[in-house]
Design an enzyme around this catalytic site. Structure first.
Site, PDB file in Angstrom:
ATOM      1  N   ALA A  97       5.287 -27.251  29.146  1.00 22.48           N
ATOM      2  CA  ALA A  97       6.006 -26.280  28.313  1.00 22.48           C
ATOM      3  C   ALA A  97       6.579 -26.857  27.028  1.00 22.48           C
ATOM      4  O   ALA A  97       7.260 -26.142  26.297  1.00 22.48           O
ATOM      5  CB  ALA A  97       7.142 -25.648  29.127  1.00 22.48           C
ATOM      6  N   VAL A 157       2.013 -33.174  36.720  1.00 23.28           N
ATOM      7  CA  VAL A 157       1.321 -32.281  37.647  1.00 23.28           C
ATOM      8  C   VAL A 157       0.116 -32.960  38.296  1.00 23.28           C
ATOM      9  O   VAL A 157      -0.464 -32.421  39.234  1.00 23.28           O
ATOM     10  CB  VAL A 157       0.883 -30.961  36.968  1.00 23.28           C
ATOM     11  N   SER A 195      -9.621 -20.920  29.970  1.00 21.91           N
ATOM     12  CA  SER A 195     -10.098 -20.950  28.586  1.00 21.91           C
ATOM     13  C   SER A 195     -11.350 -20.093  28.511  1.00 21.91           C
ATOM     14  O   SER A 195     -12.042 -19.899  29.521  1.00 21.91           O
ATOM     15  CB  SER A 195     -10.444 -22.386  28.174  1.00 21.91           C
ATOM     16  N   TYR A 205     -14.393 -30.075  30.596  1.00 23.05           N
ATOM     17  CA  TYR A 205     -13.323 -29.094  30.378  1.00 23.05           C
ATOM     18  C   TYR A 205     -13.767 -27.699  30.808  1.00 23.05           C
ATOM     19  O   TYR A 205     -13.028 -26.977  31.484  1.00 23.05           O
ATOM     20  CB  TYR A 205     -12.940 -29.103  28.894  1.00 23.05           C
ATOM     21  N   ALA A 248     -16.091 -26.903  32.990  1.00 26.76           N
ATOM     22  CA  ALA A 248     -16.217 -26.857  34.444  1.00 26.76           C
ATOM     23  C   ALA A 248     -14.849 -26.750  35.106  1.00 26.76           C
ATOM     24  O   ALA A 248     -14.662 -25.988  36.069  1.00 26.76           O
ATOM     25  CB  ALA A 248     -16.947 -28.103  34.940  1.00 26.76           C
ATOM     26  N   LYS A 250     -12.049 -25.521  33.775  1.00 27.66           N
ATOM     27  CA  LYS A 250     -11.441 -24.216  33.513  1.00 27.66           C
ATOM     28  C   LYS A 250     -12.158 -23.098  34.272  1.00 27.66           C
ATOM     29  O   LYS A 250     -11.541 -22.090  34.631  1.00 27.66           O
ATOM     30  CB  LYS A 250     -11.430 -23.944  32.006  1.00 27.66           C
TER      31      LYS A 250
END
Length: 246
Positions: A12, A63, A141, A154, A156, A158
């Site tokens: 964030a 994360v 995305s 990226y 794959a 998303k």
């Protein structure tokens, strides 16, 4: 007096995550800002929101680490006493030829984008299920929908986020929990900072609305999916992309 809704937003400190934080704060929510490395930016955002009257707390965590995610969610519940909305925004991208992707590159992209989303959802779900309520919004995305050249890892990852969203929506729907996904198009954030002005102009011209997206465009979609008006939406993918992908 009814308690304000509480939202936790991962990643964030800037870009889409920061825009979501501002939008939820404007809506009167208590906002949990998660960050990993960008402490200075996260603290500046928190001060900005507090100065505007917002109720904001900072929750540092990677994360990509199961223990840190579990500890973060415990801290959120200690601070806010409840959690109503989870926004899984933390993510990384890397442009490279498929033949140049190493095992380490592949695992890093999946660990943050997919596994990070999995860890956060898993950590909040016992609380949501106990309350028979909750909203989860994941961030994918448009490349997760259609695939992007030189962004195979990226794309794959998303796409996997979309699959996770749809399957989880079916599983937790009977518990009163909605799970939806936002799949942005080309947005003016640090993630696209590597694009040249010429590349951005080509993308702008290819977009029917003839502009590059703003983080605020995405934040509006996220906030809508967390609202009462989206109470009958689950397992859906909303793509603010200006029409570049229809």
């Amino acid at each position: 007096m009814e308690r304000k809704k509480a939202v936790l937003i991962t990643g964030a400190s800037r870009g889409i995550g920061a825009a979501c934080a501002r939008r939820f704060a404007e809506a009167g929510c208590r906002v949990g800002l998660n960050y990993h490395r960008s402490e200075e930016a996260a603290r500046a955002l928190a001060e900005e929101l507090r100065a505007a009257g917002g109720e904001v707390e900072l929750f540092p965590a990677d994360v990509g680490d199961t223990g840190q995610v579990a500890h973060m969610v415990d801290n959120v519940l200690d601070k806010f006493c409840q959690l109503d909305i989870l926004v899984c925004n933390a993510g990384i991208a890397r442009q490279q030829l498929f033949t140049d992707i190493t095992d380490r590159d592949w695992r890093e992209i999946f660990n943050i984008n997919v596994d990070g989303t999995f860890r956060c959802c898993r950590a909040v779900l016992p609380h949501f299920i106990h309350r028979k309520a909750g909203r989860i919004i994941t961030l994918s995305s448009m490349w997760g929908v259609t695939g992007g050249s030189c962004e195979v890892a990226y794309s794959a990852a998303k796409a996997a986020v979309i699959g996770l969203t749809k399957a989880l929506a079916k599983e937790v729907g009977p518990s009163g929990i909605t799970v939806n996904c936002v799949a942005p198009g080309v947005i003016d954030t640090d993630m696209n900072a590597a694009l040249t002005p010429e590349d951005l102009e080509v993308l702008r011209q290819e977009t029917p609305l003839e502009r590059i997206g703003r983080p605020e465009d995405v934040a509006e979609c996220v906030c809508f999916l967390a609202s009462e008006g989206a109470g009958f939406l689950t397992g859906q993918v909303l793509s603010p992309n200006g029409g570049i992908l229809i």
